[in-house]
Design a protein around this motif. Structure first.
Motif, PDB file in Angstrom:
ATOM      1  N   VAL A   1       0.845  -1.181   0.000  1.00 28.52           N
ATOM      2  CA  VAL A   1       0.000   0.000   0.000  1.00 28.52           C
ATOM      3  C   VAL A   1       0.885   1.237   0.000  1.00 28.52           C
ATOM      4  O   VAL A   1       1.808   1.351   0.810  1.00 28.52           O
ATOM      5  N   GLU A   2       0.604   2.153  -0.924  1.00 30.78           N
ATOM      6  CA  GLU A   2       1.306   3.433  -0.966  1.00 30.78           C
ATOM      7  C   GLU A   2       0.383   4.502  -0.400  1.00 30.78           C
ATOM      8  O   GLU A   2      -0.764   4.640  -0.823  1.00 30.78           O
ATOM      9  N   ARG A   3       0.865   5.254   0.565  1.00 28.17           N
ATOM     10  CA  ARG A   3       0.084   6.304   1.209  1.00 28.17           C
ATOM     11  C   ARG A   3       0.557   7.654   0.690  1.00 28.17           C
ATOM     12  O   ARG A   3       1.766   7.922   0.675  1.00 28.17           O
ATOM     13  N   ILE A   4      -0.420   8.521   0.278  1.00 30.06           N
ATOM     14  CA  ILE A   4      -0.068   9.757  -0.410  1.00 30.06           C
ATOM     15  C   ILE A   4      -0.770  10.953   0.225  1.00 30.06           C
ATOM     16  O   ILE A   4      -1.983  10.930   0.458  1.00 30.06           O
ATOM     17  N   SER A   5       0.008  12.007   0.471  1.00 25.69           N
ATOM     18  CA  SER A   5      -0.534  13.305   0.839  1.00 25.69           C
ATOM     19  C   SER A   5      -0.079  14.282  -0.240  1.00 25.69           C
ATOM     20  O   SER A   5       1.118  14.368  -0.531  1.00 25.69           O
ATOM     21  N   TYR A   6      -1.019  14.982  -0.852  1.00 20.06           N
ATOM     22  CA  TYR A   6      -0.720  15.892  -1.950  1.00 20.06           C
ATOM     23  C   TYR A   6      -0.528  17.309  -1.405  1.00 20.06           C
ATOM     24  O   TYR A   6      -1.412  17.853  -0.751  1.00 20.06           O
ATOM     25  N   GLU A   7       0.630  17.904  -1.700  1.00 15.21           N
ATOM     26  CA  GLU A   7       0.932  19.247  -1.205  1.00 15.21           C
ATOM     27  C   GLU A   7      -0.027  20.296  -1.734  1.00 15.21           C
ATOM     28  O   GLU A   7      -0.272  21.308  -1.072  1.00 15.21           O
ATOM     29  N   SER A   8      -0.585  20.091  -2.923  1.00 15.16           N
ATOM     30  CA  SER A   8      -1.464  21.092  -3.530  1.00 15.16           C
ATOM     31  C   SER A   8      -2.905  21.033  -3.009  1.00 15.16           C
ATOM     32  O   SER A   8      -3.707  21.904  -3.335  1.00 15.16           O
ATOM     33  N   LEU A   9      -3.230  20.033  -2.207  1.00 13.43           N
ATOM     34  CA  LEU A   9      -4.564  19.951  -1.598  1.00 13.43           C
ATOM     35  C   LEU A   9      -4.527  20.600  -0.221  1.00 13.43           C
ATOM     36  O   LEU A   9      -3.455  20.746   0.375  1.00 13.43           O
ATOM     37  N   PRO A  10      -5.706  20.966   0.314  1.00 13.85           N
ATOM     38  CA  PRO A  10      -5.725  21.517   1.673  1.00 13.85           C
ATOM     39  C   PRO A  10      -5.043  20.553   2.648  1.00 13.85           C
ATOM     40  O   PRO A  10      -5.139  19.333   2.505  1.00 13.85           O
ATOM     41  N   GLN A  11      -4.346  21.121   3.610  1.00 16.35           N
ATOM     42  CA  GLN A  11      -3.625  20.316   4.583  1.00 16.35           C
ATOM     43  C   GLN A  11      -4.578  19.432   5.388  1.00 16.35           C
ATOM     44  O   GLN A  11      -5.685  19.837   5.715  1.00 16.35           O
ATOM     45  N   ILE A  12      -4.121  18.266   5.727  1.00 19.75           N
ATOM     46  CA  ILE A  12      -4.910  17.292   6.472  1.00 19.75           C
ATOM     47  C   ILE A  12      -4.888  17.646   7.957  1.00 19.75           C
ATOM     48  O   ILE A  12      -3.849  17.987   8.498  1.00 19.75           O
ATOM     49  N   ALA A  13      -6.054  17.551   8.580  1.00 25.80           N
ATOM     50  CA  ALA A  13      -6.169  17.902  10.004  1.00 25.80           C
ATOM     51  C   ALA A  13      -6.530  16.681  10.840  1.00 25.80           C
ATOM     52  O   ALA A  13      -7.200  16.797  11.853  1.00 25.80           O
ATOM     53  N   GLY A  14      -6.121  15.507  10.415  1.00 28.05           N
ATOM     54  CA  GLY A  14      -6.474  14.293  11.138  1.00 28.05           C
ATOM     55  C   GLY A  14      -5.503  13.168  10.850  1.00 28.05           C
ATOM     56  O   GLY A  14      -4.552  13.331  10.085  1.00 28.05           O
ATOM     57  N   PRO A  15      -5.758  11.997  11.398  1.00 26.90           N
ATOM     58  CA  PRO A  15      -4.857  10.849  11.244  1.00 26.90           C
ATOM     59  C   PRO A  15      -5.149  10.037   9.969  1.00 26.90           C
ATOM     60  O   PRO A  15      -5.583   8.895  10.026  1.00 26.90           O
ATOM     61  N   TYR A  16      -4.941  10.658   8.816  1.00 26.61           N
ATOM     62  CA  TYR A  16      -5.175   9.971   7.540  1.00 26.61           C
ATOM     63  C   TYR A  16      -4.367  10.654   6.449  1.00 26.61           C
ATOM     64  O   TYR A  16      -3.756  11.698   6.672  1.00 26.61           O
ATOM     65  N   VAL A  17      -4.344  10.081   5.263  1.00 30.59           N
ATOM     66  CA  VAL A  17      -3.691  10.657   4.089  1.00 30.59           C
ATOM     67  C   VAL A  17      -4.761  10.987   3.052  1.00 30.59           C
ATOM     68  O   VAL A  17      -5.895  10.524   3.155  1.00 30.59           O
ATOM     69  N   HIS A  18      -4.387  11.777   2.058  1.00 24.38           N
ATOM     70  CA  HIS A  18      -5.348  12.129   1.010  1.00 24.38           C
ATOM     71  C   HIS A  18      -5.793  10.903   0.214  1.00 24.38           C
ATOM     72  O   HIS A  18      -6.942  10.822  -0.222  1.00 24.38           O
ATOM     73  N   ALA A  19      -4.866   9.965   0.003  1.00 27.22           N
ATOM     74  CA  ALA A  19      -5.200   8.801  -0.821  1.00 27.22           C
ATOM     75  C   ALA A  19      -4.250   7.653  -0.524  1.00 27.22           C
ATOM     76  O   ALA A  19      -3.156   7.844   0.018  1.00 27.22           O
ATOM     77  N   THR A  20      -4.697   6.459  -0.907  1.00 28.35           N
ATOM     78  CA  THR A  20      -3.837   5.277  -0.862  1.00 28.35           C
ATOM     79  C   THR A  20      -3.958   4.551  -2.199  1.00 28.35           C
ATOM     80  O   THR A  20      -5.013   4.566  -2.841  1.00 28.35           O
ATOM     81  N   LYS A  21      -2.844   3.931  -2.608  1.00 24.99           N
ATOM     82  CA  LYS A  21      -2.822   3.105  -3.819  1.00 24.99           C
ATOM     83  C   LYS A  21      -2.612   1.662  -3.403  1.00 24.99           C
ATOM     84  O   LYS A  21      -1.768   1.367  -2.562  1.00 24.99           O
ATOM     85  N   HIS A  22      -3.403   0.789  -4.033  1.00 27.38           N
ATOM     86  CA  HIS A  22      -3.257  -0.637  -3.779  1.00 27.38           C
ATOM     87  C   HIS A  22      -3.835  -1.400  -4.964  1.00 27.38           C
ATOM     88  O   HIS A  22      -4.960  -1.106  -5.405  1.00 27.38           O
ATOM     89  N   ASN A  23      -3.094  -2.357  -5.491  1.00 22.85           N
ATOM     90  CA  ASN A  23      -3.566  -3.216  -6.591  1.00 22.85           C
ATOM     91  C   ASN A  23      -4.214  -2.443  -7.738  1.00 22.85           C
ATOM     92  O   ASN A  23      -5.354  -2.699  -8.118  1.00 22.85           O
TER      93      ASN A  23
END
Length: 123
Positions: free
Chosen positions: A2-24
């Motif tokens: 699983v690849e976990r991704i936070s995108y700098e161009s999106l609003p900053q995350i204010a919780g315990p998660y990432v913007h997206a994950t990649k899998h299969n």
């Protein structure tokens, strides 16, 4: 893997998660809102436009098209307002309608927020 991704161009995350994950060969985009943007204090239509722009940005960064959208899940605080965003959604899809779920919720993470959208994208 699983690849976990936070995108700098999106609003900053204010919780315990990432913007997206990649899998299969699938990209799972977390629930996006207008939180932390100028649209946060506006109504449903403006918040929806902001979120669709964020999804478009993720698609651009991942070199994907709207036709790669597999499913959206939309959470709204007032189901009676669906008509105000329906045209925005049809225009956004560009005739590539994904599967979609629409759920009415009593609250979102902040009192200003009217809508949250998560997406699944084929890679």
């Amino acid at each position: 893997m699983v690849e976990r991704i936070s995108y700098e161009s999106l609003p900053q995350i204010a919780g315990p998660y990432v913007h997206a994950t990649k899998h299969n060969k699938t990209l799972y985009i977390s629930g996006l809102t207008a939180y932390g943007t100028e649209a946060q204090s506006f109504g449903l239509t403006e918040q929806t436009k902001e979120i669709l722009e964020q999804i478009s940005e993720v698609l651009r960064l991942e070199k994907r098209l709207k036709s790669d959208l597999v499913k959206l899940t939309i959470f709204v605080r007032d189901m009676s307002m669906l008509g105000s965003i329906r045209e925005l959604l049809f225009n956004f899809y560009d005739d590539n309608l994904p599967a979609c779920s629409l759920v009415e919720v009593s609250k979102l993470i902040h009192a200003d927020l009217q809508i949250e959208i998560e997406a699944v994208v084929a890679l």
